[in-house]
Design an enzyme around this catalytic site. Sequence first.
Site, PDB file in Angstrom:
ATOM      1  N   GLU A 183     -10.839  10.745 -31.161  1.00  0.00           N
ATOM      2  CA  GLU A 183     -10.599  10.297 -32.523  1.00  0.00           C
ATOM      3  C   GLU A 183     -11.780   9.501 -33.025  1.00  0.00           C
ATOM      4  OE1 GLU A 183      -7.437   7.369 -33.442  1.00  0.00           O
ATOM      5  OE2 GLU A 183      -6.588   8.999 -34.631  1.00  0.00           O
ATOM      6  N   TYR A 191     -12.162  10.999 -41.562  1.00  0.00           N
ATOM      7  CA  TYR A 191     -11.475  11.033 -40.270  1.00  0.00           C
ATOM      8  C   TYR A 191     -11.787  12.332 -39.551  1.00  0.00           C
ATOM      9  CZ  TYR A 191      -7.795  11.396 -36.785  1.00  0.00           C
ATOM     10  OH  TYR A 191      -7.114  11.539 -35.609  1.00  0.00           O
TER      11      TYR A 191
END
Length: 416
Positions: free
Chosen positions: A224, A136
């Site tokens: 993101e 991530y």
Amino acid sequence: MKVHEYQAKELLKNAGVAVPEGIVVTTPAEAALAYKSLGGGLIVVKAQVHAGGRGKGVAIGPDDDRNLALEIASGRKPRPESMAKGVQLVKSAEEALKAAASLLGKTLVTYQTGPQGSPISKVLVTVGHDIVRELYLGMAVDRALQCPVVMASTEGGVEIETVALKNPEKILRVPIDVGLGLADFQARKICKALGLTGEKARKGATFFKNFVKLFIDTDASLGEINPLIVTAGGDVLALDCKLNFDDNALFRHPDIAAFLDAAEEDPAELRASKNGLSYVSLDGDIACLVNGAGLAMSTMDLIKYHGGEPANFLDVGGGANKDQVLEGFRILLSEPRIKAVLVNIFGGIMKCDTIAAALLAAYDELDFRVPLVVRLEGTNVELGKKLIKESGRKIVTADGLTDAAKKVVAAAKGAA
Ligand code: GDP
Ligand code: MN
């Protein structure tokens, strides 16, 4: 402003951030062609909507049960065979065509869209990769630190909110100096936290530095990449990407402003922004028309404090001329849930009597189906109030903010 995944990936690619190759299409036939031109093999067909959770999301038609779809998309109910996912892995042109057909023209419901979902008018056909590791990478503006921060975690592919709640120690946070971008030592720190070594660390560092530079250069407010993947071939790629941009900086980025997808925006908000009004839709039934953002915030607070629910935030700006008031009212009255309108204007440079005249003119031009409460303060306030009182229109005048809030809450309850 939010953009679609395919648009975000275009920006990433141009900034030197590695993404899988892809082609965005609007028909199933184009999806089949895209499958072939991407070289076949494993290909992913992805619904393009401004929401996350598409992989678990459900594409539905007009007759399907939206609330059931939301239960399924949130993992609370099993998915029936008939309901397509928002992200589909395919292995032939025929399957690509079918996947695109199961999405285009439908509505995608994910745990983020709520039951109303988002319309799917485009799908991204993209090269599929064998995932060795799912990581991530995120970026946001940290108000407390007063700078952007990079967030990196080995826990990719799951919602970062869950990781933050259950395993906050698994998220590395790196504050960024916007003048310098990501420094070499910071890039190494992220690589270390993500377990990237050797050639992968080199690729990772380039990826992270370019991503941070893109975030700063485009005035992004949120970024993101979930998941960031390491492939079998040792590549580090953005499998998914979400980017949000600061609306107030969009004038510096016409290329990004052009990414606006009207179908994804609230119609009232879109109309307001075209007219230079600052408007945010909320869930309540008391509409507010205010000049100045601070005053608008305190007006909303007072409505809530006195037991009402604001329907919107609307700042007509310091001027509040007749055209702005008129357009502001039109937007407010177009919302069917509105039960009362509160005008709260401070007359500074623009005198209260001028504002009162503008209000009366707007009132006469529009069909006011709900009670209107007006609170004026500032230069020539007595004259302004007198004009309204003597106009014979059904307008309630208020003295002070508390009186205004109480009157509009009562009016909304009376109309309910
Ligand atoms: P989101 O659900 O809206 O966040 O959409 P993503 O783009 O993150 O895709 C959802 C999931 O689909 C990912 O977490 C992966 O598990 C899967 N997926 C997407 N692309 C690929 C791919 O190229 N290969 C494999 N094996 N899985 C993929
Ligand atoms: Mn994702």
